[in-house]
Write an enzyme that holds these catalytic residues in place. Structure first.
Site, PDB file in Angstrom:
ATOM      1  N   GLY A  34       0.961  -1.138   0.157  1.00 56.98           N
ATOM      2  CA  GLY A  34      -0.168   0.030  -0.002  1.00 56.98           C
ATOM      3  C   GLY A  34       0.738   1.127   0.015  1.00 56.98           C
ATOM      4  O   GLY A  34       2.062   1.253   0.056  1.00 56.98           O
ATOM      5  N   GLY A  39      -0.368   2.615   6.674  1.00 58.94           N
ATOM      6  CA  GLY A  39      -0.365   1.781   7.818  1.00 58.94           C
ATOM      7  C   GLY A  39       0.259   0.568   7.856  1.00 58.94           C
ATOM      8  O   GLY A  39       0.102  -0.476   8.803  1.00 58.94           O
ATOM      9  N   LYS A  40       0.889   0.091   6.904  1.00 62.06           N
ATOM     10  CA  LYS A  40       1.728  -1.206   6.673  1.00 62.06           C
ATOM     11  C   LYS A  40       2.615  -1.673   7.842  1.00 62.06           C
ATOM     12  O   LYS A  40       2.200  -2.601   8.438  1.00 62.06           O
ATOM     13  CB  LYS A  40       2.665  -1.358   5.355  1.00 62.06           C
ATOM     14  CG  LYS A  40       1.798  -1.023   4.122  1.00 62.06           C
ATOM     15  CD  LYS A  40       2.616  -0.987   2.993  1.00 62.06           C
ATOM     16  CE  LYS A  40       3.789  -0.002   3.021  1.00 62.06           C
ATOM     17  NZ  LYS A  40       3.302   1.383   2.870  1.00 62.06           N
ATOM     18  N   SER A 108       5.841  -1.828  -2.352  1.00 58.18           N
ATOM     19  CA  SER A 108       5.811  -2.894  -3.433  1.00 58.18           C
ATOM     20  C   SER A 108       4.585  -2.215  -4.537  1.00 58.18           C
ATOM     21  O   SER A 108       3.863  -2.929  -4.628  1.00 58.18           O
ATOM     22  CB  SER A 108       5.446  -4.392  -2.884  1.00 58.18           C
ATOM     23  OG  SER A 108       4.492  -4.416  -2.158  1.00 58.18           O
TER      24      SER A 108
HETATM   25  P1  ADP Z   1       3.544   2.547   6.268  1.00 57.53           P
HETATM   26  O1  ADP Z   1       4.216   1.696   6.848  1.00 57.53           O
HETATM   27  O2  ADP Z   1       2.255   2.420   5.296  1.00 57.53           O
HETATM   28  O3  ADP Z   1       4.330   3.573   5.384  1.00 57.53           O
HETATM   29  P2  ADP Z   1       2.876   3.630   8.869  1.00 57.53           P
HETATM   30  O4  ADP Z   1       2.634   2.499   9.618  1.00 57.53           O
HETATM   31  O5  ADP Z   1       4.313   3.834   9.288  1.00 57.53           O
HETATM   32  O6  ADP Z   1       2.435   3.496   7.557  1.00 57.53           O
HETATM   33  O7  ADP Z   1       2.317   4.804   9.301  1.00 57.53           O
HETATM   34  C1  ADP Z   1       0.709   4.738   9.306  1.00 57.53           C
HETATM   35  C2  ADP Z   1       0.172   6.273  10.332  1.00 57.53           C
HETATM   36  O8  ADP Z   1      -1.278   6.037  10.153  1.00 57.53           O
HETATM   37  C3  ADP Z   1       0.757   6.131  11.572  1.00 57.53           C
HETATM   38  O9  ADP Z   1       0.889   7.122  12.123  1.00 57.53           O
HETATM   39  C4  ADP Z   1      -0.471   5.202  12.281  1.00 57.53           C
HETATM   40  O10 ADP Z   1      -0.690   5.640  13.831  1.00 57.53           O
HETATM   41  C5  ADP Z   1      -1.525   5.888  11.536  1.00 57.53           C
HETATM   42  N1  ADP Z   1      -2.917   5.021  11.538  1.00 57.53           N
HETATM   43  C6  ADP Z   1      -3.990   5.731  11.918  1.00 57.53           C
HETATM   44  N2  ADP Z   1      -5.139   4.565  11.563  1.00 57.53           N
HETATM   45  C7  ADP Z   1      -4.412   3.540  11.368  1.00 57.53           C
HETATM   46  C8  ADP Z   1      -4.921   1.925  11.137  1.00 57.53           C
HETATM   47  N3  ADP Z   1      -5.999   1.808  11.062  1.00 57.53           N
HETATM   48  N4  ADP Z   1      -4.026   1.294  10.629  1.00 57.53           N
HETATM   49  C9  ADP Z   1      -2.630   1.621  10.714  1.00 57.53           C
HETATM   50  N5  ADP Z   1      -2.174   2.768  10.741  1.00 57.53           N
HETATM   51  C10 ADP Z   1      -3.215   3.899  11.236  1.00 57.53           C
END
Ligand code: ADP
Length: 201
Positions: A34, A39-40, A108
């Protein structure tokens, strides 16, 4: 008594099923894909913790960490991204062969790269999970300030801004993180893994 009399040599290999049964799980690769900030990493971490609490054996491969070590020689060009995913796929495969549930968190963005990893694994082992949230939501979250830098032209080839994200066509699961909080997302993931027979208890 001499040791050779105590242990009997079994001339049969431990099967993947036997390894899995001992852990209450079947090996799998939970491939979270994604946009940046969808949120990954958050979900991968929370999922690994939940699985660990239930006595499962897991390993987490995260984009940021892998790019500091194994793949620090690769850039964000399409070729660099492809090689990044290829290496991660091979590493994930090795851990799956050891009987683990591997959770990966990589943007990805290319379908062909994800398909390539799928082809490395046994049928049913690759669980493609689209961690989905609208670009506007991801950009508003921007936990690392990367979207702001991409918009300012400081980062080139940023997925969703000036590089494509190819939405999965037939993922095993789609989770909308803009409509479900982290706890709800983990519940959806755990249910899915039980349904697929990856979690045996
Ligand atoms: P990615 O790894 O996709 O780049 P991150 O996990 O590092 O994303 O960041 C996602 C952000 O969104 C975090 O700050 C997290 O707290 C927030 N967030 C809010 N709601 C959600 C959810 N339902 N699932 C995952 N992250 C969430």
């Amino acid at each position: 008594m001499a040791q050779k009399d105590t242990f009997t040599w079994h001339n049969t290999e431990l099967t993947p099923e036997e390894r899995a049964a001992a852990k209450g799980q079947r090996p799998a690769v939970i491939w979270l894909t994604g946009l940046s900030a969808s949120g990954k990493s958050t979900l991968a971490n929370a999922l690994e913790h939940t699985l660990h609490e239930h006595g499962h054996h897991t390993f987490l491969l995260d984009g940021d960490n892998v790019r500091h070590g194994l793949n620090k020689d690769l850039d964000l060009s399409p070729e660099g991204r492809r090689e990044n995913i290829r290496r991660v796929g091979e590493v994930a495969k090795l851990f799956a062969e050891a009987g683990l549930i591997v959770v990966t968190a990589f943007i990805s963005p290319y379908r062909s790269d994800r398909r390539m990893v799928r082809s490395l694994l046994a049928p049913g082992q690759f669980q493609e999970v689209h961690v989905d949230a609208p670009l506007e939501v991801c950009e508003a979250r921007d936990p690392k300030g990367l979207y702001a830098r991409a918009r300012a032209g400081e980062i080139k080839g940023f997925t969703g801004i000036d590089a494509p994200y190819e939405v999965p066509e037939h993922p095993e699961l789609v989770i909308d993180t803009s409509r479900n909080d982290v706890e709800a997302c983990i519940k959806i993931l755990i249910e899915h893994l039980k349904e697929k027979g990856i979690l045996l208890r």
